[in-house]
Design an enzyme around this catalytic site. Structure first.
Site: not given
Length: 385
Positions: A148, A170, A181, A261, A380, A385
């Site tokens: 993603t 992922k 997680t 991220e 974010n 997302s």
């Protein structure tokens, strides 16, 4: 080749338009071996996506023929329609593979609330296309299809004498523990029964993925799956297998940490000399989730005071005036007071090591986290997302 490195597995990754980028978004992994053993751990979030609700039932008998995964939509909070989508996905795969739908795991990842009729049609089409394109070297394509916000795929392989383990993962955001997680599929051609697979997976997950606490946010779709083909014909020493599985999971967890991220520091928090392992984990996690500490590391500031303040919120046994703290090899705090000057600590490298000595016992634990950056907030907030 990740999940297709062990014998007995085929995989595929295809693009069906779930992602606006046109990149691969549906993956299928199928067990062609003599054994169809499966084990899985799931998010402990009480808000669970439809694929989790389905897969929790599938795994009960320890039999798994295949797993279908999609990115580009979480199919979470989409009501009975969404659960029917998951069920239909399993039925489509079962029909094409000529197996039972009750032996097909399903995983989804992406934006919560996504799962309308268009989503369903694309997932079903991707399931069919993926099964049509299955190959013994399709692990790479599958690892790309589950991404993603990941900037790169995560893959790992461990080879032992006559048997092997392969895995793909992922995850780049919402990385906080709850048995698992993120989405992970691990395969092996070793010979194991369901109880052995389950025990090994839970032991490995508990000390790897469950100790990755990147941003303190637990997903609704987390699942880690182990599939056993037995195609090697070799029954491994169980301790050796558990160690190899832990190595693969640890490697994947580190890759997830490194791709978090917006992160600019990968922080390893080692808590030593705690009264118990559970207390060491609690202390490490309290620091990992402390935004002031994480912001300080982003600013290359060895602010050990924020570490002690975070420890003080726990129930762990410790004397705040007898704690030592090291940052990147420099003891900045000794017995609850200043030690080396802050300018002695170099926090410019991405790898950041924090050691906390509680001096109350012999237990220890390691927690993985990241710093809190402008880029994380932007990523974010600027888009879903």
């Amino acid at each position: 080749m990740s999940v297709t490195a062990p014998a007995g597995f085929e995989a595929a990754g295809v693009a069906v338009g779930l992602k606006s980028t046109g990149k691969p978004d549906v993956a299928v992994v199928v067990n062609r071996g003599p054994l169809k053993v499966g084990a899985a751990v799931f998010t402990s979030n009480r808000a669970k996506a439809n694929p989790i609700l389905w897969s929790e039932e599938v795994i009960r008998d320890g039999v798994v023929e295949a797993i279908v995964l999609n990115s580009g939509g979480a199919n979470c909070f989409t009501g009975p329609f969404g659960f029917q989508t998951t069920h239909q996905t399993a039925e489509k795969a079962a029909e094409l593979l000529e197996v039972s739908a009750g032996d097909i795991l399903v995983c989804s990842t992406g934006l919560i609330g996504t799962g309308d009729e268009t989503f369903r049609a694309k997932v079903l089409a991707g399931t069919a296309q993926g099964i049509a394109e299955l190959s013994a070297d399709g692990g790479e394509a599958a690892s790309l299809a589950i991404m993603t916000t990941d900037s790169q795929p995560k893959r790992s392989v461990a080879t032992r004498d006559g048997w092997s383990i392969g895995g793909m993962a992922k995850g780049a955001g919402m990385l906080a523990p709850g048995l698992a997680t993120m989405l992970v599929v691990v395969t092996t051609d070793a010979v194991l029964d369901a109880a052995q697979a389950d025990a090994a997976l839970r032991a490995a997950t508990a000390r790897t993925f469950d100790r990755l606490d990147s941003d303190g946010c637990m997903s609704t779709n987390d699942q880690v799956t182990l599939m056993v083909s037995g195609a090697s014909g070799i029954t491994p020493d169980l301790q050796e297998f558990a160690a190899a599985l832990a190595d693969v999971c640890s490697d994947l967890a580190r890759q997830l940490q490194g791709d978090a991220e917006g992160a600019s520091h990968d922080i390893t928090i080692q808590v030593i000399n705690a009264a118990s392992e559970d207390e060491a984990v609690e202390v490490g996690r309290s620091v990992a989730r402390n935004n002031l500490f994480k912001a300080a590391i982003f600013g290359n500031d060895p602010n050990w005071g924020r570490v002690l303040a975070a420890i003080g919120t726990t129930r762990a046994a410790f004397d705040p005036y007898d704690v030592d703290v090291w940052m990147n090899g420099v003891r900045v705090c000794s017995q609850g007071g200043p030690d080396a000057p802050r300018e002695a600590v170099d926090l410019s490298p991405r790898a950041t090591d924090l050691v906390i000595d509680l001096k109350v016992g012999g237990a220890q634990a390691t927690i993985l986290t990241n710093d809190l950056t402008h880029d994380y907030v932007h990523e974010n907030s600027a888009y879903s997302s």
